[in-house]
Design a protein around this motif. Sequence first.
Motif, PDB file in Angstrom:
ATOM      1  N   ASN B 239       0.874  -1.173   0.000  1.00 43.67           N
ATOM      2  CA  ASN B 239       0.000   0.000   0.000  1.00 43.67           C
ATOM      3  C   ASN B 239       0.911   1.223   0.000  1.00 43.67           C
ATOM      4  O   ASN B 239       1.810   1.324   0.826  1.00 43.67           O
ATOM      5  CB  ASN B 239      -0.846   0.028   1.274  1.00 43.67           C
ATOM      6  CG  ASN B 239      -1.761  -1.173   1.349  1.00 43.67           C
ATOM      7  OD1 ASN B 239      -2.765  -1.235   0.670  1.00 43.67           O
ATOM      8  ND2 ASN B 239      -1.388  -2.163   2.168  1.00 43.67           N
ATOM      9  N   CYS B 306      -9.890   2.672  11.514  1.00 33.22           N
ATOM     10  CA  CYS B 306     -10.321   2.568  10.116  1.00 33.22           C
ATOM     11  C   CYS B 306     -11.645   1.805  10.049  1.00 33.22           C
ATOM     12  O   CYS B 306     -12.112   1.255  11.058  1.00 33.22           O
ATOM     13  CB  CYS B 306      -9.262   1.853   9.288  1.00 33.22           C
ATOM     14  SG  CYS B 306      -8.898   0.216   9.892  1.00 33.22           S
ATOM     15  N   ASN B 309     -14.027  -1.622   4.266  1.00 31.72           N
ATOM     16  CA  ASN B 309     -14.803  -1.309   3.059  1.00 31.72           C
ATOM     17  C   ASN B 309     -15.317  -2.576   2.391  1.00 31.72           C
ATOM     18  O   ASN B 309     -16.463  -2.664   2.000  1.00 31.72           O
ATOM     19  CB  ASN B 309     -13.940  -0.546   2.062  1.00 31.72           C
ATOM     20  CG  ASN B 309     -14.184   0.947   2.130  1.00 31.72           C
ATOM     21  OD1 ASN B 309     -15.002   1.397   2.938  1.00 31.72           O
ATOM     22  ND2 ASN B 309     -13.498   1.701   1.317  1.00 31.72           N
ATOM     23  N   ILE B 321      -9.947  -4.782   2.853  1.00 31.44           N
ATOM     24  CA  ILE B 321      -9.654  -3.431   2.375  1.00 31.44           C
ATOM     25  C   ILE B 321     -10.373  -2.446   3.293  1.00 31.44           C
ATOM     26  O   ILE B 321     -11.604  -2.472   3.405  1.00 31.44           O
ATOM     27  CB  ILE B 321     -10.057  -3.270   0.906  1.00 31.44           C
ATOM     28  CG1 ILE B 321      -9.104  -4.142   0.062  1.00 31.44           C
ATOM     29  CG2 ILE B 321      -9.915  -1.829   0.436  1.00 31.44           C
ATOM     30  CD1 ILE B 321      -9.757  -4.994  -0.908  1.00 31.44           C
ATOM     31  N   GLN B 323     -10.781   1.562   5.041  1.00 30.36           N
ATOM     32  CA  GLN B 323     -10.662   2.978   4.686  1.00 30.36           C
ATOM     33  C   GLN B 323     -10.235   3.758   5.909  1.00 30.36           C
ATOM     34  O   GLN B 323     -10.813   3.604   6.988  1.00 30.36           O
ATOM     35  CB  GLN B 323     -12.005   3.494   4.171  1.00 30.36           C
ATOM     36  CG  GLN B 323     -11.871   4.923   3.695  1.00 30.36           C
ATOM     37  CD  GLN B 323     -13.126   5.386   2.985  1.00 30.36           C
ATOM     38  OE1 GLN B 323     -13.781   4.602   2.320  1.00 30.36           O
ATOM     39  NE2 GLN B 323     -13.431   6.658   3.143  1.00 30.36           N
ATOM     40  N   PRO B 329     -10.975   9.668   0.548  1.00 27.35           N
ATOM     41  CA  PRO B 329     -10.876   8.256   0.897  1.00 27.35           C
ATOM     42  C   PRO B 329      -9.474   7.689   0.619  1.00 27.35           C
ATOM     43  O   PRO B 329      -8.964   7.839  -0.479  1.00 27.35           O
ATOM     44  CB  PRO B 329     -11.932   7.598   0.012  1.00 27.35           C
ATOM     45  CG  PRO B 329     -12.238   8.570  -1.060  1.00 27.35           C
ATOM     46  CD  PRO B 329     -11.893   9.924  -0.550  1.00 27.35           C
ATOM     47  N   GLU B 331      -7.591   4.093   0.902  1.00 31.50           N
ATOM     48  CA  GLU B 331      -7.810   2.675   1.180  1.00 31.50           C
ATOM     49  C   GLU B 331      -6.491   1.967   1.401  1.00 31.50           C
ATOM     50  O   GLU B 331      -5.476   2.321   0.794  1.00 31.50           O
ATOM     51  CB  GLU B 331      -8.549   2.027   0.000  1.00 31.50           C
ATOM     52  CG  GLU B 331     -10.013   2.402  -0.054  1.00 31.50           C
ATOM     53  CD  GLU B 331     -10.792   1.553  -1.038  1.00 31.50           C
ATOM     54  OE1 GLU B 331     -10.221   1.201  -2.077  1.00 31.50           O
ATOM     55  OE2 GLU B 331     -11.963   1.240  -0.752  1.00 31.50           O
TER      56      GLU B 331
END
Lengths: 226, 365
Positions: B239, B306, B309, B321, B323, B329, B331
């Motif tokens: 990420n 968080c 999602n 996943i 957010q 947003p 992710e």
Amino acid sequence: MSTTLEIITTTVLWAITATCLVAAPGLPIAYLLARHQFPGHRILSTLLSLPMVLPPTAVGFLLLQLLADRGLLGREQLGIDLDILYTWKAVVLACSVMAAPLVIRTARVSFEEVDPELEQMARTLGYSRLKSFIRVTLPLAWKGLLAAVLLGFTRSLGEFGATVMIAGNIPGKTQTLASAIYSAQQSGKDERALLLVAVALLVGFVAIFLTEICLRPNTKNKGLTR
Amino acid sequence: MKPFYKFDFQLPLGAFDLHLKCQSQATMLGLFGASGCGKSSSLKAIAGLHKAFGTIRCGSHVLLDSNLGIDLDPAERAIGYVPQNHCLFPHWNVKRNLLAGQRPGHCDALARKQRFEEAVAILELAPLLTRRIHQLSGGERQRIALGRALCAMPDLLLLDEPMASLDASLKQRILPFLLRVREELGMPMIIVSHNPIELQLLCEEVIVVERGQATTQGSPLEVFTQAQIYPGIATAFENILELNIIEQNPEQTLACLQDANPAQPIVLAPIPGPSRSHIRIGLAASDLLIALTPPVGISARNIIACRINRIQNLPTACLVIVQLQTTTPTEIAAELTSSAVQELGLTPGMDTYIVFKSNAARLYL
């Protein structure tokens, strides 16, 4: 009888003329064969190399047939007499045909050694095909092209079989270094033959030595794409 | 909104016919796929080096439109092409190579000079200018190939596997240069790569090419977390987060997401070198933990609130996943085992915490 100096001068002059005559169409043909695929590519390539493997007398015989009065390029067919046979022009023609395979093959290899991606790269940088050839291909291939021309020159210098067939061995008119050595030996003039051989050796050595320098692998231009 | 790129072209390749049909509003576009899928050939077709049929539009430029009889010569496409193997001209030195594509007719002398100086500065080429090409390392050659493309003042950059021929340490060196080109020159780019991290760092949108066809398209995270793509990624999925640096000291670095609350900083390892205002980090999906409540008595420095999602089932694991609580947003994908997901009862919409160590973050300076 022609003096040794005369023989050497005329032979070198004819060899230079023959080399120019081959190089003018030979180098573009070499580039064409190196860079483009087209129908008949292999046939053309084979035909152009044939004089290298045929007996020179066979090439001479074919040229003789071509240029004879009734030949394809003879007086009766063309309507004009090209007046080539048994003149200095025949010497140059025979030398050209015999030197062509060496010139074209060597030049082709040196063009092939230039990475075509470099030419493509130049195109994306705004170069026309011609500019890319002049600025990229030629500077990278010039040593090999020089070697091709030098090899053509040395081959012309030593040409005998085809030359004797279509130009004869007329002292003062069509006699070359090679045919003069033959005549001298036949008439028992070994000393003259030896002198001519020495000259041939010297000129040949210098030319081939230069070719060696030109064809030495250029490590600086290798491995650049990695 | 009108797409920036519009491709619908075909060209025959050996094993199959390439037919790339896609459009994108992103100016930073990535083409992702395995070796031999046709992505490099696509790039060559865009550059005009492969004869293609169909349509190629980039921005306001029509490079190819077979119906209208438009097929611009490669020399007229105003494209900066950086091939995988650099293709530097061996008979010229570095400076001559950099200037190879500068043409008097293209733009005025001042702009050309300025671009040359910018490229030399961004890519740190000044010490190399008089060097011969055979004296250069792979990374230096890559920078010069990039510089040469930039100096030609192109409207679009095409990068073919910009880091594939470099070893890991050189990759780390080239990446910042590419990021600087992206940020400082703002030039549209199409990047071909089989490395997801490069594409995540550089691209806004990624198109997956399989056997000559565009099969998937979306943001890098959307594309790379798909069940059929994620398991095939050779390097661990990371990420990528862009952070603002709050404080830099010899023990640690404090940073926060660009629109997040600075009161809850992300703790990173100390960053060597001069102080900076922002940084990119990579968090491998397999390095992330998920907790239902904020864990206590744990060495991990980062515990971030968080919301889940979606949950993506993979053949051997699950991708959760989440957010982050930011205004725009953001992710993040975390790779968990299916049993962990079941045991925690994770479902979309749940509020959870994502946990990671400072050292789990790879720094992309």
